[in-house]
Design an enzyme around this catalytic site. Structure first.
Site, short mmCIF file in Angstrom:
data_model
loop_
_atom_site.label_atom_id
_atom_site.label_comp_id
_atom_site.label_asym_id
_atom_site.label_seq_id
_atom_site.Cartn_x
_atom_site.Cartn_y
_atom_site.Cartn_z
N TYR A 146 28.45 12.03 13.16
CA TYR A 146 28.22 11.79 11.73
C TYR A 146 29.17 12.68 10.94
CZ TYR A 146 25.32 11.01 7.47
OH TYR A 146 24.84 10.68 6.23
N LYS A 174 29.95 7.65 12.36
CA LYS A 174 29.45 7.17 11.08
C LYS A 174 30.23 7.95 10.05
CE LYS A 174 25.47 7.84 8.04
NZ LYS A 174 26.33 7.57 6.92
#
Ligand SMILES: CC(=O)N[C@H](C=O)[C@@H](O)[C@H](O)[C@H](O)CO
Ligand SMILES: CC(=O)C(=O)O
Length: 312
Positions: A146, A174
């Site tokens: 992330y 992400k």
């Protein structure tokens, strides 16, 4: 002759719209299992492809390890087999993150994800070790990095990316950084089947155009119809129509952020107004809505309904 079973590509598996799941509370502020399940059912009905659980929008930073386990268990009870579930497990210390990674694997999530450790500025090798230790605690589960530099204070450099690529469980990023070119770079460094999700909802069509196979977003829950429609239009190369929706969505996001209370409190109010869903407010230190904010929520819900009627 026999038919060889083709393994599904990760970029297919994680294609589409994966709303960031919101923390659902009882009126007294404790995690609500029933309200969590109701929110999952709402997303299933909306037709999204998956959910990103216990991330930024899930207020993970303000939840205990137990809260997070309870939420993921409730989500999996409703969603297993129906939605792709990515569980964000980072806790800012390795020990608790490892516990959540093991727990997530035991529930059979499709992938786990983690931000880098925040507060202390750690060298890349410490971040890599943190992520790899978390990943090793869920050895049969894919791992997604992330990248959210504006909040985490660390950005995913090429050096750190390449180090993490050595871990075969690392299948994607992400990406919530603002430069859409980061998406191009991660795809180029990661290879054909490397998954990149668009983070910033305000540039969903930009991220998809630069190679993201799908999006994970904090405002999708307020208006899943519009993100699903944009995604469908992009698949058909109908860029002009997708752009119109994106611009309308961005005005809605501006409204969602225009209250005194926190954006997630505003979104939860919008969910109540649009869908009759009651999922509580936000956890302190995030601010709840004021009386005046309730008027903004009403206006926003109306604008979303009108935009959906017009485009989706
Ligand atoms: C910084 C941040 O939280 N980014 C989220 C995830 O990438 C987005 O989904 C935002 O919530 C959204 O773009 C609204 O600004
Ligand atoms: C995407 C997002 O907002 C989250 O991490 O929850």
């Amino acid at each position: 002759m026999y038919l060889k079973e083709k393994k599904m590509m990760n970029v297919e598996k994680f294609q589409g719209i994966l709303p960031a799941f919101y923390a659902c509370y009882e009126d007294n502020g404790e995690v609500s299992v029933e309200r969590t399940k109701a929110l999952v059912r709402y997303f299933i009905e909306a037709g999204v492809q998956g959910l990103y659980v216990n991330g930024s929008s899930g207020e993970c930073i303000y939840l205990s390890v137990e809260d997070r386990k309870q939420i993921l268990e409730a989500v999996m009870a409703e969603a297993k087999g129906k939605l792709r579930i990515i569980a964000h497990v980072a806790c800012n210390n390795t020990k608790d993150s490892v516990e959540l990674a093991k727990h997530a694997e035991s529930l059979g999530v499709d992938a786990i994800a983690a931000i880098p450790p925040i507060y202390f500025r750690l060298p890349s090798y410490s971040i890599a070790e943190y992520w790899n230790t978390i990943s090793a605690a869920a050895p049969n589960t894919d791992f997604i990095i992330y990248n959210i530099p504006q909040l985490a204070g660390v950005s995913l450099s090429k050096e750190l990316f390449m180090e993490m690529k050595k871990n075969p469980r690392v299948i994607g990023v992400k990406n919530s950084s603002m430069p859409v070119q980061d998406i191009q770079n991660y795809k180029a460094w990661g290879g054909e089947d490397f998954v990149v999700f668009n983070g910033p909802d305000e540039q969903f069509i930009g991220g998809r155009t630069m190679g993201a196979c799908g999006g994970i977003g904090g405002t999708y829950g307020a208006m899943p119809e519009l993100f699903l429609k944009m995604n469908a239009l992009l698949k058909e190369n109908r860029m002009e129509e997708a752009r119109k929706i994106q611009f309308a969505v961005n005005e809605i996001i501006t409204l969602l952020c225009s209250g005194h209370g926190n954006m997630y409190a505003m979104i939860k109010e919008v969910l109540k107004l649009r869908k009759g869903l009651v999922v509580g407010s936000v956890r302190s230190p995030l601010s709840p809505l004021t009386e005046a904010d309730l008027e903004i929520a009403k206006k926003t819900a109306k604008v979303i309904d009108e935009t959906v009627a017009r485009f989706a």
